[in-house]
Write a protein that holds these residues in place. Structure first.
Motif, PDB file in Angstrom:
ATOM      1  N   ARG A  89       0.840  -1.201   0.000  1.00 18.14           N
ATOM      2  CA  ARG A  89       0.000   0.000   0.000  1.00 18.14           C
ATOM      3  C   ARG A  89       0.875   1.251   0.000  1.00 18.14           C
ATOM      4  N   ALA A  90       1.927   1.248   0.828  1.00 21.06           N
ATOM      5  CA  ALA A  90       2.810   2.414   0.924  1.00 21.06           C
ATOM      6  C   ALA A  90       3.536   2.661  -0.403  1.00 21.06           C
ATOM      7  N   VAL A  91       3.988   1.594  -1.050  1.00 18.94           N
ATOM      8  CA  VAL A  91       4.694   1.758  -2.329  1.00 18.94           C
ATOM      9  C   VAL A  91       3.763   2.355  -3.379  1.00 18.94           C
ATOM     10  N   LEU A  92       2.515   1.879  -3.420  1.00 20.04           N
ATOM     11  CA  LEU A  92       1.551   2.424  -4.389  1.00 20.04           C
ATOM     12  C   LEU A  92       1.268   3.905  -4.109  1.00 20.04           C
ATOM     13  N   LEU A  93       1.095   4.261  -2.831  1.00 24.59           N
ATOM     14  CA  LEU A  93       0.834   5.663  -2.484  1.00 24.59           C
ATOM     15  C   LEU A  93       2.013   6.558  -2.867  1.00 24.59           C
ATOM     16  N   ILE A  94       3.222   6.080  -2.615  1.00 27.95           N
ATOM     17  CA  ILE A  94       4.411   6.879  -2.949  1.00 27.95           C
ATOM     18  C   ILE A  94       4.537   7.039  -4.460  1.00 27.95           C
ATOM     19  N   ALA A  95       4.230   5.972  -5.214  1.00 23.67           N
ATOM     20  CA  ALA A  95       4.306   6.062  -6.675  1.00 23.67           C
ATOM     21  C   ALA A  95       3.305   7.081  -7.215  1.00 23.67           C
ATOM     22  N   THR A 126       1.196  13.732  -0.567  1.00 16.41           N
ATOM     23  CA  THR A 126       2.442  13.585   0.198  1.00 16.41           C
ATOM     24  C   THR A 126       2.141  13.242   1.653  1.00 16.41           C
ATOM     25  N   ILE A 127       1.131  13.883   2.207  1.00 16.99           N
ATOM     26  CA  ILE A 127       0.740  13.585   3.598  1.00 16.99           C
ATOM     27  C   ILE A 127       0.265  12.141   3.714  1.00 16.99           C
ATOM     28  N   VAL A 128      -0.552  11.718   2.752  1.00 16.84           N
ATOM     29  CA  VAL A 128      -1.070  10.340   2.770  1.00 16.84           C
ATOM     30  C   VAL A 128       0.070   9.328   2.589  1.00 16.84           C
ATOM     31  N   ALA A 129       1.034   9.626   1.714  1.00 23.64           N
ATOM     32  CA  ALA A 129       2.168   8.709   1.496  1.00 23.64           C
ATOM     33  C   ALA A 129       3.034   8.599   2.746  1.00 23.64           C
ATOM     34  N   THR A 130       3.204   9.720   3.451  1.00 25.47           N
ATOM     35  CA  THR A 130       3.959   9.689   4.713  1.00 25.47           C
ATOM     36  C   THR A 130       3.245   8.808   5.730  1.00 25.47           C
ATOM     37  N   TRP A 131       1.921   8.945   5.801  1.00 21.83           N
ATOM     38  CA  TRP A 131       1.141   8.082   6.694  1.00 21.83           C
ATOM     39  C   TRP A 131       1.322   6.611   6.304  1.00 21.83           C
ATOM     40  N   GLY A 132       1.323   6.321   4.986  1.00 16.79           N
ATOM     41  CA  GLY A 132       1.501   4.935   4.524  1.00 16.79           C
ATOM     42  C   GLY A 132       2.844   4.366   4.942  1.00 16.79           C
ATOM     43  N   ALA A 133       3.903   5.181   4.837  1.00 14.29           N
ATOM     44  CA  ALA A 133       5.240   4.709   5.238  1.00 14.29           C
ATOM     45  C   ALA A 133       5.295   4.469   6.741  1.00 14.29           C
ATOM     46  N   LEU A 134       4.678   5.362   7.521  1.00 11.31           N
ATOM     47  CA  LEU A 134       4.644   5.161   8.980  1.00 11.31           C
ATOM     48  C   LEU A 134       3.808   3.938   9.345  1.00 11.31           C
ATOM     49  N   ASP A 135       2.759   3.694   8.559  1.00 14.63           N
ATOM     50  CA  ASP A 135       1.890   2.549   8.821  1.00 14.63           C
ATOM     51  C   ASP A 135       2.664   1.233   8.697  1.00 14.63           C
ATOM     52  N   VAL A 136       3.593   1.177   7.752  1.00 15.85           N
ATOM     53  CA  VAL A 136       4.416  -0.039   7.610  1.00 15.85           C
ATOM     54  C   VAL A 136       5.217  -0.269   8.884  1.00 15.85           C
ATOM     55  N   TRP A 137       5.836   0.782   9.381  1.00 19.28           N
ATOM     56  CA  TRP A 137       6.669   0.656  10.580  1.00 19.28           C
ATOM     57  C   TRP A 137       5.829   0.249  11.794  1.00 19.28           C
TER      58      TRP A 137
END
Length: 193
Positions: A89-95, A126-137
């Motif tokens: 999910r995070a990779v898709l949001l960042i892309a 960008t805010i949503v992608a940051t949330w996605g990356a934090l969600d992985v952690w």
């Protein structure tokens, strides 16, 4: 021109010889057949008379079977399913965010009316992608604490394992008690003696 010169030219060009074998070896024009020892010349003539199919079969027999790829053991274990889902999910949001930022930049350069909405959407993205990356952690930490073998006093994994063990012990004790009652033949009734 002599016959040796013609033969050398034919060999250099890869002309077919008797028996269908094509000779592609380069030959020094200064060397004649008279300079080659008799045994070697005889071997060359014998090789030239062998049909091409037999030559190919001989080469095929010499080659050994080699697989297309060799499987190697994985260096790291596979990610747990929830963590892997969060990572995808995070990779898709960042892309999507990167694509939006690029479109916003190009629209700004072109002076298009679409530039302003794209800039706003890329900021939100960008805010949503940051949330996605934090969600992985966060998902990884939660999974490790619940299911991983973390040897820390604060780990809830120990408490969960303890509870499971206690529940298993109680289930076994209840099963033993039921077995004893059935063996006595009382079908669950207690005797009043």
């Amino acid at each position: 021109m002599g016959s040796d010169t013609l033969m050398g030219t034919a060999e250099r060009r890869g002309a077919p010889r008797a028996g269908g074998v094509q000779v592609t070896g380069h030959r020094d024009p200064g060397v004649t057949d008279h300079d080659i020892p008799a045994a070697e010349a005889e071997t060359r003539t014998r090789e030239a008379d062998v049909p091409a199919t037999e030559v190919g079969r001989g080469i095929r027999e010499q080659q050994y079977y080699r697989p297309l790829w060799v499987e190697e053991p994985a260096r790291r274990r596979r990610l747990p399913d929830p963590v892997r889902t969060a990572a995808v999910r995070a990779v898709l949001l960042i892309a999507v965010t990167l694509i939006q930022a690029m479109v916003a930049f190009l629209c700004t350069l072109a002076g298009s009316w679409l530039a302003f909405p794209m800039v706003i959407s890329s900021v939100v993205s960008t805010i949503v992608a940051t949330w996605g990356a934090l969600d992985v952690w966060v998902t990884r930490q939660v999974w490790n604490q619940r299911n991983g073998v973390v040897s820390m006093p604060s780990s809830t994994a120990r408490a969960l394992r303890r509870e499971r063990r206690r529940a298993r012990r109680q289930a076994r004790a209840a099963a033993r008690a039921q077995g004893r009652i059935r063996r006595r033949g009382g079908a669950g009734q207690l005797s009043h003696s």
